[in-house]
Enzyme design. Structure first.
Site, mmCIF file in Angstrom:
data_model
loop_
_atom_site.group_PDB
_atom_site.id
_atom_site.type_symbol
_atom_site.label_atom_id
_atom_site.label_comp_id
_atom_site.label_asym_id
_atom_site.label_seq_id
_atom_site.Cartn_x
_atom_site.Cartn_y
_atom_site.Cartn_z
ATOM 1 N N THR A 125 -10.153 -13.970 -6.618
ATOM 2 C CA THR A 125 -10.171 -14.183 -5.166
ATOM 3 C C THR A 125 -11.588 -14.316 -4.613
ATOM 4 O O THR A 125 -12.530 -13.697 -5.146
ATOM 5 C CB THR A 125 -9.477 -12.985 -4.483
ATOM 6 N N GLU A 127 -12.436 -12.876 -2.072
ATOM 7 C CA GLU A 127 -12.758 -11.586 -1.438
ATOM 8 C C GLU A 127 -13.844 -10.836 -2.195
ATOM 9 O O GLU A 127 -14.478 -9.943 -1.639
ATOM 10 C CB GLU A 127 -11.513 -10.685 -1.360
ATOM 11 N N TYR A 150 -8.984 -3.222 -2.987
ATOM 12 C CA TYR A 150 -8.412 -4.441 -3.601
ATOM 13 C C TYR A 150 -9.524 -5.338 -4.128
ATOM 14 O O TYR A 150 -9.525 -5.733 -5.300
ATOM 15 C CB TYR A 150 -7.547 -5.199 -2.576
ATOM 16 N N LYS A 154 -10.540 -6.403 -8.025
ATOM 17 C CA LYS A 154 -10.575 -7.787 -8.509
ATOM 18 C C LYS A 154 -11.973 -8.118 -9.052
ATOM 19 O O LYS A 154 -12.106 -8.765 -10.083
ATOM 20 C CB LYS A 154 -10.192 -8.762 -7.395
HETATM 21 P P1 NAD Z 1 2.065 -11.205 -5.007
HETATM 22 O O1 NAD Z 1 1.800 -9.837 -4.472
HETATM 23 O O2 NAD Z 1 2.938 -12.129 -4.247
HETATM 24 O O3 NAD Z 1 2.693 -11.097 -6.484
HETATM 25 C C1 NAD Z 1 2.181 -10.208 -7.448
HETATM 26 C C2 NAD Z 1 3.180 -10.178 -8.606
HETATM 27 O O4 NAD Z 1 2.629 -9.309 -9.627
HETATM 28 C C3 NAD Z 1 4.542 -9.606 -8.225
HETATM 29 O O5 NAD Z 1 5.565 -10.412 -8.769
HETATM 30 C C4 NAD Z 1 4.541 -8.220 -8.858
HETATM 31 O O6 NAD Z 1 5.841 -7.769 -9.209
HETATM 32 C C5 NAD Z 1 3.662 -8.446 -10.085
HETATM 33 N N1 NAD Z 1 3.042 -7.203 -10.577
HETATM 34 C C6 NAD Z 1 2.347 -6.285 -9.846
HETATM 35 N N2 NAD Z 1 1.948 -5.281 -10.639
HETATM 36 C C7 NAD Z 1 2.377 -5.577 -11.904
HETATM 37 C C8 NAD Z 1 2.253 -4.916 -13.164
HETATM 38 N N3 NAD Z 1 1.592 -3.768 -13.291
HETATM 39 N N4 NAD Z 1 2.818 -5.519 -14.250
HETATM 40 C C9 NAD Z 1 3.485 -6.697 -14.131
HETATM 41 N N5 NAD Z 1 3.634 -7.349 -12.961
HETATM 42 C C10 NAD Z 1 3.086 -6.799 -11.862
HETATM 43 O O7 NAD Z 1 0.618 -11.835 -5.263
HETATM 44 P P2 NAD Z 1 0.115 -13.317 -4.994
HETATM 45 O O8 NAD Z 1 -0.259 -13.457 -3.567
HETATM 46 O O9 NAD Z 1 1.034 -14.262 -5.633
HETATM 47 O O10 NAD Z 1 -1.264 -13.272 -5.819
HETATM 48 C C11 NAD Z 1 -1.280 -13.614 -7.206
HETATM 49 C C12 NAD Z 1 -2.710 -13.493 -7.720
HETATM 50 O O11 NAD Z 1 -3.561 -14.358 -6.966
HETATM 51 C C13 NAD Z 1 -3.304 -12.097 -7.584
HETATM 52 O O12 NAD Z 1 -4.061 -11.833 -8.738
HETATM 53 C C14 NAD Z 1 -4.201 -12.184 -6.358
HETATM 54 O O13 NAD Z 1 -5.274 -11.283 -6.455
HETATM 55 C C15 NAD Z 1 -4.655 -13.624 -6.448
HETATM 56 N N6 NAD Z 1 -5.011 -14.261 -5.163
HETATM 57 C C16 NAD Z 1 -4.124 -14.228 -4.117
HETATM 58 C C17 NAD Z 1 -4.440 -14.905 -2.933
HETATM 59 C C18 NAD Z 1 -3.499 -14.921 -1.747
HETATM 60 O O14 NAD Z 1 -3.872 -15.426 -0.682
HETATM 61 N N7 NAD Z 1 -2.277 -14.421 -1.870
HETATM 62 C C19 NAD Z 1 -5.671 -15.584 -2.830
HETATM 63 C C20 NAD Z 1 -6.540 -15.575 -3.924
HETATM 64 C C21 NAD Z 1 -6.193 -14.924 -5.085
HETATM 65 O O1 DAU Z 2 -9.190 -14.355 0.475
HETATM 66 C C1 DAU Z 2 -8.176 -14.268 -0.501
HETATM 67 C C2 DAU Z 2 -7.327 -13.052 -0.232
HETATM 68 O O2 DAU Z 2 -6.528 -13.367 0.902
HETATM 69 C C3 DAU Z 2 -6.444 -12.651 -1.400
HETATM 70 O O3 DAU Z 2 -7.244 -12.245 -2.473
HETATM 71 C C4 DAU Z 2 -5.500 -11.513 -1.013
HETATM 72 O O4 DAU Z 2 -4.594 -11.263 -2.077
HETATM 73 C C5 DAU Z 2 -4.730 -11.911 0.225
HETATM 74 O O5 DAU Z 2 -3.963 -10.812 0.657
HETATM 75 C C6 DAU Z 2 -5.681 -12.349 1.328
HETATM 76 O O6 DAU Z 2 -6.436 -11.232 1.845
HETATM 77 P P1 DAU Z 2 -6.737 -11.081 3.410
HETATM 78 O O7 DAU Z 2 -7.043 -9.675 3.712
HETATM 79 O O8 DAU Z 2 -7.704 -12.110 3.885
HETATM 80 O O9 DAU Z 2 -5.282 -11.534 3.953
HETATM 81 P P2 DAU Z 2 -4.322 -10.938 5.069
HETATM 82 O O10 DAU Z 2 -3.215 -11.932 5.206
HETATM 83 O O11 DAU Z 2 -3.964 -9.521 4.828
HETATM 84 O O12 DAU Z 2 -5.226 -11.017 6.355
HETATM 85 C C7 DAU Z 2 -5.798 -12.246 6.798
HETATM 86 C C8 DAU Z 2 -6.578 -11.951 8.067
HETATM 87 O O13 DAU Z 2 -5.668 -11.637 9.114
HETATM 88 C C9 DAU Z 2 -7.511 -10.757 7.964
HETATM 89 O O14 DAU Z 2 -8.664 -11.004 8.742
HETATM 90 C C10 DAU Z 2 -6.701 -9.618 8.579
HETATM 91 C C11 DAU Z 2 -5.894 -10.318 9.644
HETATM 92 N N1 DAU Z 2 -4.574 -9.741 9.948
HETATM 93 C C12 DAU Z 2 -3.709 -9.556 8.904
HETATM 94 C C13 DAU Z 2 -2.447 -9.040 9.131
HETATM 95 C C14 DAU Z 2 -1.500 -8.786 7.980
HETATM 96 C C15 DAU Z 2 -4.202 -9.462 11.252
HETATM 97 O O15 DAU Z 2 -4.995 -9.659 12.202
HETATM 98 N N2 DAU Z 2 -2.957 -8.951 11.480
HETATM 99 C C16 DAU Z 2 -2.055 -8.710 10.473
HETATM 100 O O16 DAU Z 2 -0.940 -8.212 10.750
#
Ligand code: NAD
Ligand code: DAU
Length: 338
Positions: A125, A127, A150, A154
């Site tokens: 990420t 982040e 978090y 990572k």
């Molecule tokens: P998510 O929370 O939707 O899914 C995570 C999955 O991992 C789930 O299916 C959960 O059951 C599984 N999991 C958790 N702990 C586990 C364990 N110990 N063993 C096996 N499975 C396990 O996450 P996502 O948003 O799809 O993110 C996927 C990856 O991408 C993560 O590594 C996250 O850090 C990264 N990422 C996410 C975002 C975002 O915006 N969501 C952005 C950049 C990077």
């Molecule tokens: O940048 C990549 C990351 O983006 C991933 O690595 C993470 O897995 C993913 O959760 C996400 O992290 P953020 O903290 O940026 O995402 P989130 O959706 O939690 O929040 C986005 C922005 O919105 C952040 O500035 C916090 C704000 N926010 C979030 C929520 C849930 C609000 O203002 N209100 C809310 O209820």
């Protein structure tokens, strides 16, 4: 190509597996997932009948089981998505985040090394760079300055993955993506939470002043980039993946209100997130230069598609919001309104 994909019952990993199998980019995908609150096998229904699809209900921290699986399956690559992915949860309850994100990544790397897995892509990420001051964009050499448990977990797992290249010459690449949005995202992150609350005429909780900036990446663009890195990424390298779409949170929320036809009065100001990063910003220049990949989705179009998906899949939303989801939100958000 035969892949082992961890965490693919979640948001991004399930998109990746649906794309790999349905578009013929992989012949076989073995999904490893422990099915936490964020993991949902329904996300994989579109490919559940595919002859190359297998599901292994397992925890990535179980190194002996991962080793046995890798030795039995002999995959061409491991693509590692599994994580505790929500920043707010990591603040409330860091232990499972460190366990899965850091120790779990270690367990997979060790199993892959011992089984001689030929390729490992670790999904990370933007982040890990922490808050980026204007006017800079982080490239892959930008210092790692994680702010939350978090992002620290990572950042640690990224360094561990890269150490397996340096020390053991394992063929590891790391991707660092910005904020993803699209169908099947658990409604705890900004966009799906705001969409599902707006559709139910519930308050939209804005943290602090709402002027924090994030870069928005459509999930399918992200998955295509991961496939590109899997095929063409260089070992030992980090690749940023962004959507070229930098927006303040309030701007995103206004667009969601417009797309759902709901009033601004739903906006509710709540306490800020502790350690809240002000601005994420990254450049894709390295991945684009080396592979030609670029994000394709227009944000307003992608957002409209996402709103439609949530409107048409309210049963999915209700099912994933049951159980632990409610417990968590009752504990953390009940008294936050200012
Ligand atoms: P998510 O929370 O939707 O899914 C995570 C999955 O991992 C789930 O299916 C959960 O059951 C599984 N999991 C958790 N702990 C586990 C364990 N110990 N063993 C096996 N499975 C396990 O996450 P996502 O948003 O799809 O993110 C996927 C990856 O991408 C993560 O590594 C996250 O850090 C990264 N990422 C996410 C975002 C975002 O915006 N969501 C952005 C950049 C990077
Ligand atoms: O940048 C990549 C990351 O983006 C991933 O690595 C993470 O897995 C993913 O959760 C996400 O992290 P953020 O903290 O940026 O995402 P989130 O959706 O939690 O929040 C986005 C922005 O919105 C952040 O500035 C916090 C704000 N926010 C979030 C929520 C849930 C609000 O203002 N209100 C809310 O209820």
């Amino acid at each position: 190509m035969k892949l082992i994909v961890t965490g693919a019952a979640g948001f991004i990993g399930s998109c990746f597996v649906r794309m790999m199998l349905s578009e013929g980019m992989a012949a076989k995908a073995v999904v490893v997932d422990s099915l936490t609150y964020a993991g949902n096998l329904e996300n994989l229904t579109p490919v559940a009948g595919h002859p190359g699809f297998t599901f292994e209900h397992a925890n990535i921290c179980d190194e002996a089981r991962m080793l046995a699986l890798f030795e039995a399956e002999r995959p061409d690559a491991v693509v590692h998505f599994a994580a505790e992915s929500h920043v707010d949860r990591s603040i409330h309850s860091p232990a499972p985040v460190i366990q899965t994100n850091f120790v779990g990544t270690f367990s997979l790397l060790e199993a892959a090394r011992r089984a001689g897995v030929p390729r490992f892509v670790h999904i990370s990420t933007d982040e890990v760079y922490g808050s980026i001051p204007e006017p800079f964009d982080a490239d892959e050499n930008y210092p790692v300055r994680a702010s939350s448990p978090y992002s620290a977990s990572k950042a640690g797992s990224d360094l561990l993955a890269l150490s397996y290249f340096t020390t053991y010459k394992m063929n590891v690449s790391v991707t660092r993506a910005s904020n993803n949005y699209g169908p099947y995202q658990f409604p705890e992150k900004l966009i799906p939470l705001m969409i599902s609350n707006a559709l139910e005429d519930k308050p939209l909780p804005v943290y602090g002043d709402g002027r924090q900036v994030r870069d928005w990446l459509f999930v399918e663009d992200h998955c295509r980039a991961i496939y590109t890195v899997l095929q063409n990424g260089r070992p030992g390298e980090v690749y940023n993946i962004g959507g070229n779409c930098s927006l303040p949170n309030l701007d995103v929320i206004h667009r969601i209100l417009k797309a759902t036809g709901k009033p601004e009065s739903l906006i509710t100001w709540v306490q800020d997130r502790p350690g809240h990063d002000r601005r994420y910003a990254l450049t894709n220049e390295k991945l684009s230069r080396e592979t030609g990949w670029a994000p394709r989705m227009d944000f307003d179009y992608g957002l409209a598609m996402t709103v439609d998906w949530y409107k048409n899949n309210q049963g999915w939303v209700e099912r994933v919001k049951s159980g632990e989801y409610h417990k968590f939100y009752d504990l953390n958000y009940a008294n936050r309104a200012t």
